[in-house]
Design an enzyme around this catalytic site. Structure first.
Site, PDB file in Angstrom:
ATOM      1  N   CYS A 263       0.810  -1.220   0.000  1.00 54.20           N
ATOM      2  CA  CYS A 263       0.000   0.000   0.000  1.00 54.20           C
ATOM      3  C   CYS A 263       0.845   1.273   0.000  1.00 54.20           C
ATOM      4  O   CYS A 263       0.295   2.367  -0.132  1.00 54.20           O
ATOM      5  CB  CYS A 263      -0.930   0.001   1.214  1.00 54.20           C
ATOM      6  SG  CYS A 263      -1.950  -1.489   1.318  1.00 54.20           S
ATOM      7  N   HIS A 419      -2.529   7.476   7.043  1.00 51.72           N
ATOM      8  CA  HIS A 419      -2.892   6.299   6.256  1.00 51.72           C
ATOM      9  C   HIS A 419      -4.364   5.963   6.507  1.00 51.72           C
ATOM     10  O   HIS A 419      -5.109   5.704   5.566  1.00 51.72           O
ATOM     11  CB  HIS A 419      -1.976   5.133   6.650  1.00 51.72           C
ATOM     12  CG  HIS A 419      -2.093   3.938   5.777  1.00 51.72           C
ATOM     13  ND1 HIS A 419      -1.965   4.001   4.407  1.00 51.72           N
ATOM     14  CD2 HIS A 419      -2.324   2.629   6.073  1.00 51.72           C
ATOM     15  CE1 HIS A 419      -2.105   2.784   3.893  1.00 51.72           C
ATOM     16  NE2 HIS A 419      -2.337   1.946   4.888  1.00 51.72           N
ATOM     17  N   HIS A 457      -9.744   2.609   0.220  1.00 48.36           N
ATOM     18  CA  HIS A 457      -8.315   2.300   0.195  1.00 48.36           C
ATOM     19  C   HIS A 457      -7.953   1.739  -1.180  1.00 48.36           C
ATOM     20  O   HIS A 457      -8.290   0.606  -1.508  1.00 48.36           O
ATOM     21  CB  HIS A 457      -8.005   1.282   1.290  1.00 48.36           C
ATOM     22  CG  HIS A 457      -6.546   1.059   1.540  1.00 48.36           C
ATOM     23  ND1 HIS A 457      -5.563   1.590   0.733  1.00 48.36           N
ATOM     24  CD2 HIS A 457      -5.893   0.339   2.498  1.00 48.36           C
ATOM     25  CE1 HIS A 457      -4.381   1.220   1.191  1.00 48.36           C
ATOM     26  NE2 HIS A 457      -4.567   0.465   2.265  1.00 48.36           N
TER      27      HIS A 457
END
Length: 618
Positions: A263, A419, A457
């Site tokens: 990620c 995040h 996400h």
């Protein structure tokens, strides 16, 4: 070597659940309810064009309902009836099992317990002694029904000759074209000023291309009785977004590739671009990522890990009975009581120039990307569990700001793009990391944003979403609030932090920096230091002097006019993505190698290289 060059952000583009990145439109969708009326209407018009709607005013409710995180739409798959394969064992009642088949349906290798008898030219009788083990196509309800999806009605592959490209590559063509158009400087003009080997492209996808046109189609074809095509394998590769940008958008001969870090992949690639610009290896760097994981196979993988917010989990959070559908728009709840992240699709690209080139060409300065720090977690108990590496990256990123701008700027002029995935582990561990960093550097109320509440996400592209939104914050002075939550969870550490639960207005002129934080599976931690346009402008004036700055201001007027023309044309739908198939292809006859330089087509490449180890003569 002289002073390191400053990597200046001069363009950006892309597409995610909020719309088109250039012109700050995707960012403005996040804060549309806090915008002046005229600005809001421009962004709604841009979204209407993407979605194929004629009247943005009349379609406002539809636009807002069919952007950002929402229930998975049928253009991806039907979450109430997902294709499945169910194992079925059949036997004859009290004896052999008898079938009548067309001859062409027989397997290439007849099983040992089959007896085949011809019935006619095209038909056979099959006697099976024992059981027949079959895979039966069926449907099943999917337990995860929310995702961050591109605006309804937007199909990137219809905008150019996509030739059955995987969705992630279609999105990358759009994002790279958008970034190129956002520059306000013709690409041919840049190519005339910059050597061919001084242009870098770093872009990839953490998951590769796993839909039916890529790796997904390759892996499923045999089991679905279909043929594997020649495109499945090569187009599935994780670095293919960079390859497409080189081959079909820019025609670049420079450095290329993809650095993968789950990620954190976008920031890994940004790090490569920054290093190229600072060292002088490149004068232009295109940095991107493209991720298209909204398909049942990928979501099933993350769901099996317990990582995604399921309908069951959302109902339990909100105390809803089992027959009530949860609010899928609130599926991602960073730093609150939550039950998992929400997967999303996105493709983002930013363009860096070195500071001298930016001034020379009159490029618009959106800020500077000075550092990306990457650290692993060390020994781990679980490959997916958080670790200590993010403490290091965050501390270094803020320390870099202090080294450049001083203590006061660190304490008073920054923000953090967390995040903020929406998982229970993330809310605890990341809040502790941010709080510890704030305390160490004397920061009292560090603004913390968490954009995944809007966008979901997007895996490797997530930090690209964060970067483009940060540029919007610096333009409009509004930090998007974490609008899917009512309160922070009790186990979230708040010391030194100011979580923005509602939109927060700031003065862009007083902003100095932003930290983009990203945490990836396997212990891939990255934190980037970005400097605001106000600070970057002062640094450029300090290095280059008032004369060059005034010349830049004059040149930038024309660039800004072209940027406005591009934005208006995109909103009107009169611009197609740049896609140059079989265009300007170079071959052996176009290459001439000399002793001190070489010619590749019309490009000259210097071969008179310095010795970096001159002090180590053998």
């Amino acid at each position: 070597m002289g002073q390191p060059r400053l990597p200046v952000i001069v363009g950006f583009g892309g597409i995610n659940g909020a719309g088109r990145a250039s012109g700050h439109h995707a960012y403005r969708r996040l804060v549309q309810d806090a915008l002046p009326s005229a600005t809001r209407q421009r962004t709604l018009a841009a979204l209407a064009q993407l979605m194929g709607l004629e009247d943005p005013v009349a379609s406002t409710a539809h636009i807002l309902d069919h952007t950002l995180v929402r229930r998975v739409e049928s253009s991806h798959f039907d979450p109430d009836a997902v294709s499945w394969t169910q194992r079925l064992v059949a036997q004859g009642e009290g004896g052999p099992l008898h079938l009548t088949l067309r001859k062409q349906q027989l397997p290439a290798i007849i099983p040992g317990n089959w007896t085949v008898t011809p019935l006619s030219v095209g038909q056979v009788a099959v006697r099976i002694d024992g059981a027949l083990d079959m895979l039966l196509p069926s449907l099943r309800e999917f337990e995860v029904k929310a995702a961050g999806q591109l605006p309804t009605g937007f199909h990137p592959g219809k905008l150019y000759q996509s030739r059955n490209h995987p969705r992630g590559l279609q999105m990358m063509v759009y994002a790279a074209s958008d970034a190129l158009g956002s520059l306000g400087i013709p690409w041919e003009q840049i190519q005339q000023r910059v050597a061919a080997d001084k242009i870098s492209v770093y872009a990839g996808s953490a998951m590769g291309q796993l839909d039916d046109a890529g790796g997904g189609g390759m892996l499923k074809a045999r089991y679905n009785g279909q043929r594997v095509t020649s495109k499945f394998c090569p187009l599935s590769l994780a670095e293919m977004p960079a390859d497409f940008v080189n081959a079909y958008v820019l025609g670049s001969l420079g450095a290329t590739g993809a650095s993968l870090g789950a990620c954190a992949s976008f920031l890994y690639n940004l790090r490569l671009g920054i290093e190229d610009i600072r060292s002088g290896r490149a004068r232009v760097a295109f940095i991107g990522s493209s991720e298209a994981p909204v398909n049942p196979e990928v979501m099933e993988g993350y769901g099996a890990m317990g990582a995604l917010a399921s309908d069951k989990g959302l109902r339990e959070l909100d105390g809803l009975p089992s027959d009530v559908e949860p609010d899928h728009r609130r599926a991602c709840r960073p730093f609150a009581e939550n039950c998992g992240f929400t997967i999303a699709e996105s493709s983002q690209m930013v363009v860096l120039f070195d500071d001298a080139l930016a001034l020379e060409l009159g490029a618009t300065v959106y800020g500077a990307a000075t550092d990306v720090f990457v650290n692993a977690d060390g020994y781990k108990k679980s490959i997916s569990g958080p670790g200590v590496g993010n403490y290091i990256t965050m501390a270094k990123a803020v320390a870099a700001v202090r080294a450049m701008l001083g203590e006061q700027a660190v304490r008073k002029g920054g923000l953090v793009q967390a995040h903020g995935t929406g998982t229970p582990q993330n809310r605890v561990t990341e809040s502790q990391i941010l709080s510890a960093t704030a305390k160490a550097f004397g920061i009292d109320a560090w603004p913390v944003a968490a954009l995944k509440c809007y966008l979901g996400h997007s895996l490797g592209s997530a930090s690209g979403d964060q970067v483009s939104a940060t540029l919007g914050i610096w333009a409009d002075g509004i930090i998007p609030g974490i609008n899917t939550i009512d309160a922070l969870a009790e186990d979230v550490c708040q010391d030194g932090l100011a979580f923005t639960l509602r939109h927060r207005e700031i003065d862009p002129a007083r902003q100095s920096y932003a930290i983009i934080n990203s945490k990836g599976f396997g212990g891939n931690n990255a934190s980037a230091t970005l400097l605001s346009p106000a600070v970057t402008a002062r640094m450029l004036q300090s290095r280059h002097g008032s004369g060059q700055w005034q010349a830049w201001e004059r040149a930038n007027e024309e660039v800004r006019a072209r940027q406005q023309d591009y934005d208006a044309a995109m909103t009107a739908g009169t611009v197609s993505p740049t896609y140059r198939f079989d265009f300007g292809v170079l071959g052996d006859a176009d290459v001439a190698i000399g002793e001190r330089d070489m010619q590749v087509g019309s490009y000259r490449i210097d071969l008179d290289l310095p010795n970096p180890y001159a002090d180590m003569q053998p």
